[in-house]
Motif scaffolding. Structure first.
Motif, PDB file in Angstrom:
ATOM      1  N   LEU A 137     -19.074   0.039  16.006  1.00 55.59           N
ATOM      2  CA  LEU A 137     -17.661  -0.236  15.796  1.00 55.59           C
ATOM      3  C   LEU A 137     -17.441  -0.462  14.309  1.00 55.59           C
ATOM      4  CD1 LEU A 137     -15.120  -0.640  17.578  1.00 55.59           C
ATOM      5  CD2 LEU A 137     -15.618  -3.078  17.523  1.00 55.59           C
ATOM      6  N   TRP A 138     -16.550   0.333  13.695  1.00 53.45           N
ATOM      7  CA  TRP A 138     -16.359   0.329  12.249  1.00 53.45           C
ATOM      8  C   TRP A 138     -14.922   0.029  11.878  1.00 53.45           C
ATOM      9  CZ3 TRP A 138     -20.174   0.992   8.622  1.00 53.45           C
ATOM     10  CH2 TRP A 138     -21.422   1.370   9.114  1.00 53.45           C
ATOM     11  N   LEU A 139     -14.750  -0.829  10.894  1.00 56.86           N
ATOM     12  CA  LEU A 139     -13.451  -1.169  10.336  1.00 56.86           C
ATOM     13  C   LEU A 139     -13.272  -0.434   9.017  1.00 56.86           C
ATOM     14  CD1 LEU A 139     -10.871  -2.991   9.978  1.00 56.86           C
ATOM     15  CD2 LEU A 139     -12.403  -4.672   8.928  1.00 56.86           C
ATOM     16  N   ALA A 140     -12.144   0.264   8.878  1.00 56.44           N
ATOM     17  CA  ALA A 140     -11.790   0.926   7.614  1.00 56.44           C
ATOM     18  C   ALA A 140     -10.639   0.151   6.985  1.00 56.44           C
ATOM     19  CB  ALA A 140     -11.356   2.368   7.877  1.00 56.44           C
ATOM     20  N   ARG A 141     -10.696  -0.019   5.657  1.00 57.70           N
ATOM     21  CA  ARG A 141      -9.627  -0.688   4.912  1.00 57.70           C
ATOM     22  C   ARG A 141      -9.217   0.212   3.745  1.00 57.70           C
ATOM     23  NH1 ARG A 141     -10.423  -6.839   5.255  1.00 57.70           N
ATOM     24  NH2 ARG A 141     -12.176  -7.016   6.669  1.00 57.70           N
ATOM     25  N   MET A 142      -7.958   0.625   3.751  1.00 55.53           N
ATOM     26  CA  MET A 142      -7.420   1.405   2.636  1.00 55.53           C
ATOM     27  C   MET A 142      -6.397   0.528   1.921  1.00 55.53           C
ATOM     28  SD  MET A 142      -7.122   3.967   0.621  1.00 55.53           S
ATOM     29  CE  MET A 142      -7.964   5.400   1.303  1.00 55.53           C
ATOM     30  N   ARG A 143      -6.648   0.288   0.632  1.00 53.19           N
ATOM     31  CA  ARG A 143      -5.724  -0.504  -0.181  1.00 53.19           C
ATOM     32  C   ARG A 143      -4.843   0.458  -0.975  1.00 53.19           C
ATOM     33  NH1 ARG A 143     -10.545  -2.063  -0.135  1.00 53.19           N
ATOM     34  NH2 ARG A 143     -11.151  -1.400  -2.214  1.00 53.19           N
ATOM     35  N   PHE A 144      -3.530   0.214  -0.914  1.00 58.54           N
ATOM     36  CA  PHE A 144      -2.598   1.097  -1.591  1.00 58.54           C
ATOM     37  C   PHE A 144      -1.354   0.324  -2.000  1.00 58.54           C
ATOM     38  CE2 PHE A 144      -1.563   1.167   2.876  1.00 58.54           C
ATOM     39  CZ  PHE A 144      -0.177   1.234   2.948  1.00 58.54           C
ATOM     40  N   SER A 145      -0.620   0.880  -2.944  1.00 58.77           N
ATOM     41  CA  SER A 145       0.697   0.353  -3.276  1.00 58.77           C
ATOM     42  C   SER A 145       1.698   1.466  -3.037  1.00 58.77           C
ATOM     43  CB  SER A 145       0.752  -0.151  -4.723  1.00 58.77           C
ATOM     44  OG  SER A 145       0.376   0.851  -5.620  1.00 58.77           O
ATOM     45  N   ILE A 146       2.904   1.045  -2.672  1.00 59.20           N
ATOM     46  CA  ILE A 146       3.937   2.026  -2.361  1.00 59.20           C
ATOM     47  C   ILE A 146       5.273   1.509  -2.877  1.00 59.20           C
ATOM     48  CG2 ILE A 146       4.454   1.118  -0.052  1.00 59.20           C
ATOM     49  CD1 ILE A 146       4.502   4.125   0.865  1.00 59.20           C
ATOM     50  N   ASP A 147       6.085   2.417  -3.361  1.00 60.73           N
ATOM     51  CA  ASP A 147       7.440   2.089  -3.777  1.00 60.73           C
ATOM     52  C   ASP A 147       8.374   3.127  -3.164  1.00 60.73           C
ATOM     53  OD1 ASP A 147       9.843   1.435  -4.904  1.00 60.73           O
ATOM     54  OD2 ASP A 147       9.155   1.579  -6.979  1.00 60.73           O
ATOM     55  N   PRO A 148       9.097   2.758  -2.093  1.00 61.89           N
ATOM     56  CA  PRO A 148      10.030   3.699  -1.473  1.00 61.89           C
ATOM     57  C   PRO A 148      11.292   3.941  -2.305  1.00 61.89           C
ATOM     58  CG  PRO A 148       9.458   1.894   0.026  1.00 61.89           C
ATOM     59  CD  PRO A 148       8.945   1.531  -1.324  1.00 61.89           C
ATOM     60  N   GLN A 149      11.433   3.227  -3.405  1.00 61.07           N
ATOM     61  CA  GLN A 149      12.563   3.384  -4.335  1.00 61.07           C
ATOM     62  C   GLN A 149      13.909   3.301  -3.614  1.00 61.07           C
ATOM     63  OE1 GLN A 149      11.359   7.050  -6.360  1.00 61.07           O
ATOM     64  NE2 GLN A 149      10.741   5.781  -8.110  1.00 61.07           N
ATOM     65  N   GLY A 150      14.062   2.258  -2.797  1.00 58.00           N
ATOM     66  CA  GLY A 150      15.312   2.036  -2.093  1.00 58.00           C
ATOM     67  C   GLY A 150      15.423   2.764  -0.770  1.00 58.00           C
ATOM     68  N   GLY A 151      14.500   3.622  -0.472  1.00 54.38           N
ATOM     69  CA  GLY A 151      14.503   4.344   0.804  1.00 54.38           C
ATOM     70  C   GLY A 151      13.473   3.731   1.745  1.00 54.38           C
ATOM     71  N   GLU A 152      12.894   4.561   2.562  1.00 57.06           N
ATOM     72  CA  GLU A 152      11.814   4.128   3.444  1.00 57.06           C
ATOM     73  C   GLU A 152      10.812   5.265   3.575  1.00 57.06           C
ATOM     74  OE1 GLU A 152      14.112   3.045   6.890  1.00 57.06           O
ATOM     75  OE2 GLU A 152      13.900   5.043   7.752  1.00 57.06           O
ATOM     76  N   PHE A 175      -3.245   5.062  -4.173  1.00 54.03           N
ATOM     77  CA  PHE A 175      -4.388   4.516  -3.436  1.00 54.03           C
ATOM     78  C   PHE A 175      -5.282   3.768  -4.419  1.00 54.03           C
ATOM     79  CE2 PHE A 175      -2.892   8.094  -0.930  1.00 54.03           C
ATOM     80  CZ  PHE A 175      -2.727   7.472   0.295  1.00 54.03           C
ATOM     81  N   HIS A 176      -5.707   2.556  -4.019  1.00 55.95           N
ATOM     82  CA  HIS A 176      -6.484   1.698  -4.916  1.00 55.95           C
ATOM     83  C   HIS A 176      -7.950   1.546  -4.516  1.00 55.95           C
ATOM     84  CE1 HIS A 176      -2.907   0.529  -7.072  1.00 55.95           C
ATOM     85  NE2 HIS A 176      -2.313   0.319  -5.919  1.00 55.95           N
ATOM     86  N   GLY A 177      -8.261   1.654  -3.241  1.00 53.60           N
ATOM     87  CA  GLY A 177      -9.650   1.484  -2.837  1.00 53.60           C
ATOM     88  C   GLY A 177      -9.815   1.622  -1.336  1.00 53.60           C
ATOM     89  N   PHE A 178     -11.054   1.858  -0.929  1.00 50.53           N
ATOM     90  CA  PHE A 178     -11.368   2.067   0.485  1.00 50.53           C
ATOM     91  C   PHE A 178     -12.715   1.442   0.779  1.00 50.53           C
ATOM     92  CE2 PHE A 178     -13.142   4.383   4.058  1.00 50.53           C
ATOM     93  CZ  PHE A 178     -12.062   4.448   4.929  1.00 50.53           C
ATOM     94  N   SER A 179     -12.820   0.768   1.911  1.00 50.99           N
ATOM     95  CA  SER A 179     -14.109   0.207   2.319  1.00 50.99           C
ATOM     96  C   SER A 179     -14.286   0.354   3.822  1.00 50.99           C
ATOM     97  CB  SER A 179     -14.225  -1.272   1.923  1.00 50.99           C
ATOM     98  OG  SER A 179     -13.281  -2.048   2.618  1.00 50.99           O
TER      99      SER A 179
END
Length: 174
Positions: free
Chosen positions: A81-96, A153-157
């Motif tokens: 059983l494996w856990l994946a973690r993706m770190r990211f930042s997002i800016d929808p710029q007023g939208g979604e 995307f900032h990192g993955f583990s």
């Protein structure tokens, strides 16, 4: 050309090649190494494929049709059983932005979709069970066209969990 000059040019080329060559993936994940439960292993972003012409660490413009943002790296994981973690930042710029993340192998994925309206740092966490060693894949998509927005995307583990843990997913603002 003198022998010294040829040797100097060869050394310069070797140094330049080493500087531009991405580091090799973690040798512990070769399908034979079974890490202790709870050990987290970082996978560098250069192991993943991205949109053509986009560096994996730079902001990706979300404007346009739905698209695959990132996928890979097809690193062999032992059963468990494996856990994946993706770190990211997002800016929808007023939208979604409706983002979808998949974690799994061989067409069998844990899939989650999130509607993100607020700019910020996020971490998508997904759990998937492997019943045999397989090449792991994480995928990130937009689910519909966007008029604006950026993601980076900032990192993955990955982390091996207890077999008694039920699969679960979380996408939370960091």
């Amino acid at each position: 050309m003198s022998a010294d000059k040829i040797k100097e040019e060869a050394e310069d080329k070797a140094v330049a090649d080493a500087a531009t060559r991405p580091p090799s993936p973690d040798p512990r994940l070769n399908g034979q190494y079974v890490p202790p439960l709870g050990e987290r292993i970082e996978w560098p972003l250069h192991l993943f494929e991205c949109l053509p012409g986009v560096d994996r660490g730079e902001a990706i413009d979300l404007t346009g049709q739905q698209k695959t943002l990132l996928f890979g790296p097809y690193v062999q994981l032992p059963a468990g059983l494996w856990l994946a973690r993706m770190r990211f930042s997002i800016d929808p710029q007023g939208g979604e932005v409706q983002a979808r993340f998949d974690w799994g192998a061989l067409g069998l994925f844990t899939t989650e979709t999130y509607l993100i309206r607020d700019p910020g740092q996020y971490e998508a966490r997904m759990v998937h069970a492997w019943d045999s060693p397989q090449a792991a894949e994480f995928r990130a998509f937009t689910c519909r066209p966007s008029f604006q927005g950026y993601i980076r995307f900032h990192g993955f583990s990955v982390e091996r969990l207890s077999d008694s843990s039920p699969p679960s997913t979380v996408c939370a603002q960091a």
